[in-house]
Design an enzyme around this catalytic site. Structure first.
Site, PDB file in Angstrom:
ATOM      1  N   ASP A  17      10.547  12.365 -17.102  1.00  0.00           N
ATOM      2  CA  ASP A  17      10.380  11.239 -16.177  1.00  0.00           C
ATOM      3  C   ASP A  17      11.750  10.636 -15.892  1.00  0.00           C
ATOM      4  OD1 ASP A  17       9.504   8.606 -15.051  1.00  0.00           O
ATOM      5  OD2 ASP A  17       7.539   9.231 -15.765  1.00  0.00           O
ATOM      6  N   SER A  57      12.013   5.900 -12.555  1.00  0.00           N
ATOM      7  CA  SER A  57      12.368   5.149 -11.345  1.00  0.00           C
ATOM      8  C   SER A  57      11.281   4.126 -11.008  1.00  0.00           C
ATOM      9  CB  SER A  57      12.585   6.085 -10.166  1.00  0.00           C
ATOM     10  OG  SER A  57      11.356   6.653  -9.770  1.00  0.00           O
ATOM     11  N   ASN A  58      10.048   4.424 -11.404  1.00  0.00           N
ATOM     12  CA  ASN A  58       8.952   3.510 -11.079  1.00  0.00           C
ATOM     13  C   ASN A  58       8.023   3.405 -12.287  1.00  0.00           C
ATOM     14  OD1 ASN A  58       7.351   1.871  -9.446  1.00  0.00           O
ATOM     15  ND2 ASN A  58       6.124   3.600  -8.734  1.00  0.00           N
ATOM     16  N   ASP A 107      15.589  13.855 -13.998  1.00  0.00           N
ATOM     17  CA  ASP A 107      15.112  13.820 -12.629  1.00  0.00           C
ATOM     18  C   ASP A 107      14.859  15.250 -12.170  1.00  0.00           C
ATOM     19  OD1 ASP A 107      15.016  13.520  -9.738  1.00  0.00           O
ATOM     20  OD2 ASP A 107      15.864  11.516 -10.109  1.00  0.00           O
ATOM     21  N   SER A 137      -4.188  14.185  -3.837  1.00  0.00           N
ATOM     22  CA  SER A 137      -4.858  12.925  -3.502  1.00  0.00           C
ATOM     23  C   SER A 137      -5.902  13.168  -2.426  1.00  0.00           C
ATOM     24  CB  SER A 137      -3.804  11.947  -2.985  1.00  0.00           C
ATOM     25  OG  SER A 137      -4.405  10.874  -2.307  1.00  0.00           O
ATOM     26  N   TYR A 173       3.924  10.014   2.903  1.00  0.00           N
ATOM     27  CA  TYR A 173       3.444  10.189   1.522  1.00  0.00           C
ATOM     28  C   TYR A 173       2.340  11.245   1.489  1.00  0.00           C
ATOM     29  CZ  TYR A 173       0.138   9.437  -2.239  1.00  0.00           C
ATOM     30  OH  TYR A 173      -0.758   9.641  -3.248  1.00  0.00           O
ATOM     31  N   LYS A 191       1.971  15.296  -0.196  1.00  0.00           N
ATOM     32  CA  LYS A 191       0.873  15.852  -1.014  1.00  0.00           C
ATOM     33  C   LYS A 191       0.343  17.128  -0.363  1.00  0.00           C
ATOM     34  CE  LYS A 191       0.645  12.812  -4.366  1.00  0.00           C
ATOM     35  NZ  LYS A 191       1.179  13.209  -5.674  1.00  0.00           N
ATOM     36  N   PHE A 201      -9.442  10.459  -6.113  1.00  0.00           N
ATOM     37  CA  PHE A 201      -9.899   9.394  -5.220  1.00  0.00           C
ATOM     38  C   PHE A 201      -9.155   8.108  -5.634  1.00  0.00           C
ATOM     39  CE2 PHE A 201     -12.611  11.341  -2.093  1.00  0.00           C
ATOM     40  CZ  PHE A 201     -12.447  12.650  -2.506  1.00  0.00           C
ATOM     41  N   ASN A 202      -9.773   6.958  -5.786  1.00  0.00           N
ATOM     42  CA  ASN A 202      -8.968   5.740  -6.010  1.00  0.00           C
ATOM     43  C   ASN A 202      -8.947   5.348  -7.489  1.00  0.00           C
ATOM     44  OD1 ASN A 202      -9.610   5.761  -3.080  1.00  0.00           O
ATOM     45  ND2 ASN A 202      -8.493   3.844  -3.110  1.00  0.00           N
ATOM     46  N   LEU A 228      -5.527  -2.325  -3.622  1.00  0.00           N
ATOM     47  CA  LEU A 228      -6.516  -3.392  -3.786  1.00  0.00           C
ATOM     48  C   LEU A 228      -6.625  -3.911  -5.222  1.00  0.00           C
ATOM     49  CD1 LEU A 228      -8.821  -5.079  -2.538  1.00  0.00           C
ATOM     50  CD2 LEU A 228     -10.370  -3.215  -3.180  1.00  0.00           C
ATOM     51  N   ASP A 279      -5.762   2.573   7.813  1.00  0.00           N
ATOM     52  CA  ASP A 279      -6.883   2.628   6.867  1.00  0.00           C
ATOM     53  C   ASP A 279      -8.102   3.280   7.502  1.00  0.00           C
ATOM     54  OD1 ASP A 279      -5.685   1.546   4.688  1.00  0.00           O
ATOM     55  OD2 ASP A 279      -6.641  -0.425   4.820  1.00  0.00           O
TER      56      ASP A 279
HETATM   57  C1  UD1 Z   1      -4.083   4.091  -0.826  1.00  0.00           C
HETATM   58  C2  UD1 Z   1      -3.280   4.958   0.082  1.00  0.00           C
HETATM   59  C3  UD1 Z   1      -3.577   6.405  -0.242  1.00  0.00           C
HETATM   60  C4  UD1 Z   1      -3.233   6.671  -1.689  1.00  0.00           C
HETATM   61  C5  UD1 Z   1      -3.997   5.707  -2.587  1.00  0.00           C
HETATM   62  C6  UD1 Z   1      -3.505   5.830  -4.018  1.00  0.00           C
HETATM   63  C7  UD1 Z   1      -2.943   3.568   2.066  1.00  0.00           C
HETATM   64  C8  UD1 Z   1      -3.233   3.419   3.523  1.00  0.00           C
HETATM   65  N1  UD1 Z   1      -3.552   4.609   1.465  1.00  0.00           N
HETATM   66  O1  UD1 Z   1      -5.456   4.378  -0.616  1.00  0.00           O
HETATM   67  O2  UD1 Z   1      -2.841   7.245   0.606  1.00  0.00           O
HETATM   68  O3  UD1 Z   1      -3.571   7.990  -2.024  1.00  0.00           O
HETATM   69  O4  UD1 Z   1      -3.762   4.361  -2.174  1.00  0.00           O
HETATM   70  O5  UD1 Z   1      -4.263   5.032  -4.847  1.00  0.00           O
HETATM   71  O6  UD1 Z   1      -2.202   2.804   1.479  1.00  0.00           O
HETATM   72  N2  UD1 Z   1      -7.472  -3.579   0.748  1.00  0.00           N
HETATM   73  C9  UD1 Z   1      -7.611  -4.927   1.064  1.00  0.00           C
HETATM   74  N3  UD1 Z   1      -6.631  -5.781   0.673  1.00  0.00           N
HETATM   75  C10 UD1 Z   1      -5.517  -5.363  -0.029  1.00  0.00           C
HETATM   76  C11 UD1 Z   1      -5.389  -3.987  -0.345  1.00  0.00           C
HETATM   77  C12 UD1 Z   1      -6.379  -3.122   0.073  1.00  0.00           C
HETATM   78  O7  UD1 Z   1      -8.599  -5.331   1.695  1.00  0.00           O
HETATM   79  O8  UD1 Z   1      -4.657  -6.203  -0.349  1.00  0.00           O
HETATM   80  C13 UD1 Z   1      -8.549  -2.642   1.138  1.00  0.00           C
HETATM   81  C14 UD1 Z   1      -8.098  -1.519   2.040  1.00  0.00           C
HETATM   82  O9  UD1 Z   1      -8.189  -1.882   3.375  1.00  0.00           O
HETATM   83  C15 UD1 Z   1      -9.083  -0.400   1.642  1.00  0.00           C
HETATM   84  C16 UD1 Z   1      -9.375  -0.675   0.162  1.00  0.00           C
HETATM   85  O10 UD1 Z   1      -9.006  -2.018  -0.048  1.00  0.00           O
HETATM   86  O11 UD1 Z   1     -10.274  -0.540   2.364  1.00  0.00           O
HETATM   87  C17 UD1 Z   1      -8.586   0.204  -0.781  1.00  0.00           C
HETATM   88  O12 UD1 Z   1      -7.195   0.097  -0.467  1.00  0.00           O
HETATM   89  P1  UD1 Z   1      -6.058   0.696  -1.442  1.00  0.00           P
HETATM   90  O13 UD1 Z   1      -6.306   0.232  -2.819  1.00  0.00           O
HETATM   91  O14 UD1 Z   1      -4.732   0.379  -0.833  1.00  0.00           O
HETATM   92  O15 UD1 Z   1      -6.344   2.244  -1.442  1.00  0.00           O
HETATM   93  P2  UD1 Z   1      -6.442   3.269  -0.207  1.00  0.00           P
HETATM   94  O16 UD1 Z   1      -5.992   2.668   1.059  1.00  0.00           O
HETATM   95  O17 UD1 Z   1      -7.807   3.861  -0.239  1.00  0.00           O
END
Ligand code: UD1
Length: 337
Positions: free
Chosen positions: A31, A34-35, A58, A124, A148, A152, A177-178, A199, A294
């Site tokens: 690693d 860097s982040n 690196d 992703s 980004y 991938k 996924f998330n 989020l 989004d």
């Molecule tokens: C994001 C990335 C995606 C990446 C993934 C990694 C973007 C556009 N996409 O996915 O490429 O693989 O993270 O985890 O950034 N939201 C809010 N308020 C906020 C933040 C998010 O309402 O402050 C909503 C967004 O509109 C979305 C959902 O929450 O509907 C999830 O957002 P986020 O956590 O950023 O994930 P992704 O956009 O799905």
């Protein structure tokens, strides 16, 4: 069995190191920090009561990577290392292509020369772009909406070409996924620098009081409550997906692709409610316009991973929110403190 984990000090990497050590693998982390923070690895050792090797290097430094391979001699590589902020990738595409693509090419060149030809790549769900229907299966059309995501997708294509040129390679493309949540111990978790883009880290900063209010990006999507819907998966479930992938990789499958998701979606407002239950506080929010780029909704069909790897996500939304909050409240400054 020896596993080299690139980006192992990061969020998903550190959780995967815990599961690898607990499963009895020998682990080395490469690693550049860097982040990420070395502290995450100290805590991985604390959780598992086992030690791992750490190489501060690196992937852009081919000589260092070569040396690490000749010292550690891994049986397989799990490749997490890479830059991952969507917005930043739009303003700094060259940085993203150089770091993610060139770094991966260096890694693969060293592996092609010295072995092993066994790699798990951290991809992703972003490679599905805006899916035409739901749930998403692995054979859906692929596209990229930002640099980004393109890195991938390009790395998936590079690995596919590599396998076609040399069928000795075994390659697993894992499309996450998330990811959210944290290790149940509360010792490791997600630690984004600055104001979070995603989020869940944003909500948890509001809960801890370091940010005032959440902005909900749009409530006019074609979803049950109008807010975006995502397949949130516990990072420990995701880490276990890697553990289940390794025996598959060692069975000489060639190139294989799996969705790692739960198969169900939750809306932004359902996430706010889940988090409120976990922290016992209220998360104030405002509805603001959609975030450009989004999509409305995204969730996996995880059937293939269940059938071929014997893996499925087991944690609930409440587990995910509880563990996120446990990490956040025990580490209000992340690893910095
Ligand atoms: C994001 C990335 C995606 C990446 C993934 C990694 C973007 C556009 N996409 O996915 O490429 O693989 O993270 O985890 O950034 N939201 C809010 N308020 C906020 C933040 C998010 O309402 O402050 C909503 C967004 O509109 C979305 C959902 O929450 O509907 C999830 O957002 P986020 O956590 O950023 O994930 P992704 O956009 O799905």
């Amino acid at each position: 069995m020896k596993i080299l984990v690139t980006g192992g000090a990061g969020y998903i990497g550190s959780h995967t190191c815990v599961e690898l050590l607990q499963e009895g693998y020998d682990v080395a982390v490469l690693d550049n920090l860097s982040n990420s923070s070395k502290e995450s690895l100290i805590r991985v050792e604390k959780i598992t009561k086992k030690s791992l090797a750490f190489f501060h290097a690196d992937l852009l430094d081919t000589a260092a990577v070569t040396q690490i391979f000749s010292r550690f001699r891994p049986d397989a590589v799990i490749h997490f290392a890479g830059l991952k902020a969507v917005g930043e990738s739009v303003t700094m595409p060259l940085t993203y292509f150089h770091n993610n693509i060139t770094g991966t090419l260096n890694l693969l060149s060293v592996m092609a020369q010295s072995g092993p030809k066994n790699i798990v790549f951290s991809s992703s769900a972003t490679v599905y772009g805006d899916p035409a229907s739901l749930p998403i299966t692995e054979d859906f059309p692929l596209s990229a909406a930002n640099p980004y995501g393109r890195t991938k997708l390009m790395i998936e294509e590079i690995l596919t070409d590599l396998f076609h040129a040399d069928p000795e390679w075994n390659i697993a493309l894992l499309r996450y996924f998330n990811p959210m949540g944290a290790h149940a111990s509360g010792l490791i978790g997600e630690d984004p620098q600055g104001i979070p883009n995603n989020l869940v880290p944003f909500i948890s900063r509001v809960a801890i009081g370091s940010l005032d209010r959440l902005q909900v990006f749009g409530n006019d999507y074609d979803t049950p409550d109008g807010t975006g819907v995502r397949d949130f998966i516990h990072v420990t479930d995701l880490a276990c997906g890697h553990i289940k992938t390794l025996p598959k990789l060692f069975s000489n499958p060639g190139i294989v692709t799996y969705n790692l998701g739960t198969g169900r979606g939750y809306s932004v407002l359902e996430m706010v409610e889940g988090f409120q239950r976990a922290c016992g506080c209220s998360i104030p929010y405002d509805i603001v316009p959609r975030r450009p780029g989004d999509i409305a909704a995204c969730w996996a069909d995880p059937t293939k991973a269940k059938k071929e790897l014997g893996w499925e996500a087991v944690k609930t939304l409440d587990d995910m929110c509880k563990d996120t909050w446990n990490w956040q409240k025990n580490n209000p400054q992340g690893y910095a403190a």
